[in-house]
Motif scaffolding. Structure first.
Motif, PDB file in Angstrom:
ATOM      1  N   ALA A 124       6.229  -0.487 -10.888  1.00 32.58           N
ATOM      2  CA  ALA A 124       6.489  -1.554 -11.900  1.00 32.58           C
ATOM      3  C   ALA A 124       6.452  -1.030 -13.297  1.00 32.58           C
ATOM      4  O   ALA A 124       7.458  -1.351 -14.094  1.00 32.58           O
ATOM      5  CB  ALA A 124       5.352  -2.754 -11.825  1.00 32.58           C
TER       6      ALA A 124
ATOM      7  N   LYS B  56       9.616   1.299 -13.677  1.00 28.33           N
ATOM      8  CA  LYS B  56      10.793   0.404 -13.940  1.00 28.33           C
ATOM      9  C   LYS B  56      10.994  -0.204 -15.205  1.00 28.33           C
ATOM     10  O   LYS B  56      11.974  -0.155 -15.626  1.00 28.33           O
ATOM     11  CB  LYS B  56      10.779  -0.513 -12.872  1.00 28.33           C
ATOM     12  CG  LYS B  56      12.000  -1.500 -12.582  1.00 28.33           C
ATOM     13  CD  LYS B  56      11.741  -2.377 -11.731  1.00 28.33           C
ATOM     14  CE  LYS B  56      13.082  -3.492 -11.602  1.00 28.33           C
ATOM     15  NZ  LYS B  56      12.913  -4.460 -10.478  1.00 28.33           N
ATOM     16  N   ALA B  57       9.770  -0.606 -15.655  1.00 28.54           N
ATOM     17  CA  ALA B  57       9.951  -1.166 -17.041  1.00 28.54           C
ATOM     18  C   ALA B  57      10.289  -0.325 -18.212  1.00 28.54           C
ATOM     19  O   ALA B  57      10.872  -0.640 -19.137  1.00 28.54           O
ATOM     20  CB  ALA B  57       8.628  -2.040 -17.439  1.00 28.54           C
TER      21      ALA B  57
ATOM     22  N   THR C  84      11.717   6.713 -11.242  1.00 28.46           N
ATOM     23  CA  THR C  84      10.805   5.772 -10.742  1.00 28.46           C
ATOM     24  C   THR C  84      10.187   6.198  -9.371  1.00 28.46           C
ATOM     25  O   THR C  84       8.851   6.120  -9.174  1.00 28.46           O
ATOM     26  CB  THR C  84      11.352   4.561 -10.766  1.00 28.46           C
ATOM     27  OG1 THR C  84      11.578   3.957 -12.101  1.00 28.46           O
ATOM     28  CG2 THR C  84      10.291   3.274 -10.177  1.00 28.46           C
TER      29      THR C  84
END
Length: 427
Positions: A367, A370-371, A405
């Motif tokens: 997460a 990815k952000a 990622t």
């Protein structure tokens, strides 16, 4: 003689590729369409192979007759049914594709047991399974086995995805097939990478562990065959593959293991011990990714391939770091074969705690990365990031985002999570 054999072989291939067999299997398992459809989910019309010979005239008449028959069947079914219990439960296709927006059509499930069974089977080849299964082997069973199994998985999945983009065969047409799953419908069909992974993973697991661990060999064979058959049948049930796709996937996977299997020990040793291994690992996985991404149109295939290569690179790098710092060392040869420890409440509790904490760390890693990576890459290449779905379909965004990622996720799975466990007394 040769011409007759070739013609017979072509007819056999066409027979195995016929979507009617997929539709027949779905009906046998209790899957019914709620309304007739005239087009494929990927936009190609349904044409039987024999219709090509007469310009499609018979196919047009047949499809008109079948369409009228289906319309009558749907009307009669609607009149006869007063609720879901009359013919089954109305269900939406699995896992709507957030990138393509494809939601598919509703369908009826008349046998919920088979629906749940094949849903479980198809998940054995999806991301959630991989992000759970491989780390569980690393943290709770044997890091040696997991490292080598990941190498096999990367080979098989990479070659399978590349082969799909070479053949460029569409998914089984709908109608007659019902699309129980739509997430991978934008990808090409031949061969089935689910069938490839469900052959390679249990078979390789059996081959790697049979001389390393003490367990009933026939039990291992039974579980491997059951795993493979369940996943393969689930892809036909989902309407994602023809019988030919499945057979080709199984045979292709066996061929890859036969050719590359003898090099597995050399590759794992190189990744751990060679001083230049990190440079070669990163450059090789990046090079394979750039070499393969020549799609004519966007599909989930490119992102999945980058994701697989990134995960493989991260785990290979982590194996090198682990060897240098002495984390998760392999037991000496004198201790082989290993015996499974007795199952106690304490062991089950520790394994469960490792798994839960480790997966939380990996999901948090995914997460966060990815952000961070998507906006950063969009800014770097001047691509608008207000619509993330469209931005991720650009190769300049998708490849770095997936590679970085999942490379970080793979590295954390084999190094950072065990490192944390060693410092809190869980290792």
């Amino acid at each position: 003689m040769a011409g007759g054999f070739k013609a017979g072989f072509v007819r056999l291939m066409q027979y195995l590729q016929d979507p009617e067999h997929v539709a027949r299997f779905q009906r046998l398992c209790g899957v019914r369409a709620t309304e007739p459809r005239d087009r494929l989910g990927n936009g190609a019309p349904y044409v039987r192979h024999e219709d090509v010979q007469n310009g499609g005239g018979d196919g047009i008449r047949r499809r008109d007759a079948e369409k009228e028959k289906r319309n009558n069947g749907v009307a009669n079914g609607a009149a006869a049914c007063t609720g879901d219990d009359a013919m089954g439960s109305t269900v939406k296709p699995m896992r709507r594709n957030s990138l393509t927006g494809d939601v598919g059509q509703d369908f009826l499930i008349e046998n919920k047991l088979l629906y749940y069974l094949f849903t479980f089977g198809t998940e054995l080849g999806n991301e959630l399974f991989y992000i759970s299964f491989f780390p569980y082997l690393m943290w709770g069973v044997d890091a040696f086995v997991s490292r080598r199994l990941v190498v096999v998985w990367v080979w098989v999945m990479y070659l399978g995805q590349c082969t799909k983009d070479v053949f460029r065969w569409p998914r089984p047409s709908s109608p007659p097939v019902v699309k129980v799953e739509v997430f991978y419908n934008s990808e090409y069909s031949m061969p089935s990478t689910h069938a490839m992974s469900s052959t390679a993973i249990p078979l390789s697991l059996l081959l790697i562990t049979c001389s390393r661990w003490e367990y009933p060999l026939m039990l291992g064979v039974f579980l491997a065959v059951t795993w493979c058959v369940l996943v393969c049948l689930s892809r036909i049930y989902m309407g994602m593959h023809s019988i030919l796709d499945i057979i080709a996937g199984v045979l292709y996977s066996l061929l890859i293991i036969l050719i590359f299997g003898p090099a597995l020990d050399t590759i794992d040793t190189f990744n751990q011990t060679h001083p230049y291994a990190p440079v070669l690992i990163v450059s090789l996985h990046l090079g394979l990714g750039l070499f393969s991404f020549t799609l004519d149109t966007w599909s989930t295939s490119r992102g999945d391939t980058a994701q697989i290569l990134g995960s493989g690179a991260g785990i290979a790098l982590a194996s090198h770091v682990n060897y240098k710092v002495g984390l998760l060392p392999d037991p000496p040869m004198s201790m082989l074969p290993l015996q499974p420890p007795p199952f106690t409440l304490s062991l089950i509790g520790i394994c469960a705690l490792r798994f839960i904490l480790g997966v939380i760390i990996l999901l948090a890693t995914r997460a966060v990365m990815k952000a961070l990576t998507i906006p950063l890459v969009c800014r770097l290449f001047g691509i608008p990031s207000n619509d993330v779905r469209k931005a991720r379909q650009h190769m300049e965004v998708e490849l770095p985002y997936r590679y970085i990622t999942y490379g970080t996720v793979g590295f954390n799975a084999l190094f950072f999570v065990p490192f944390v466990f060693s410092h809190i007394g869980l290792l």
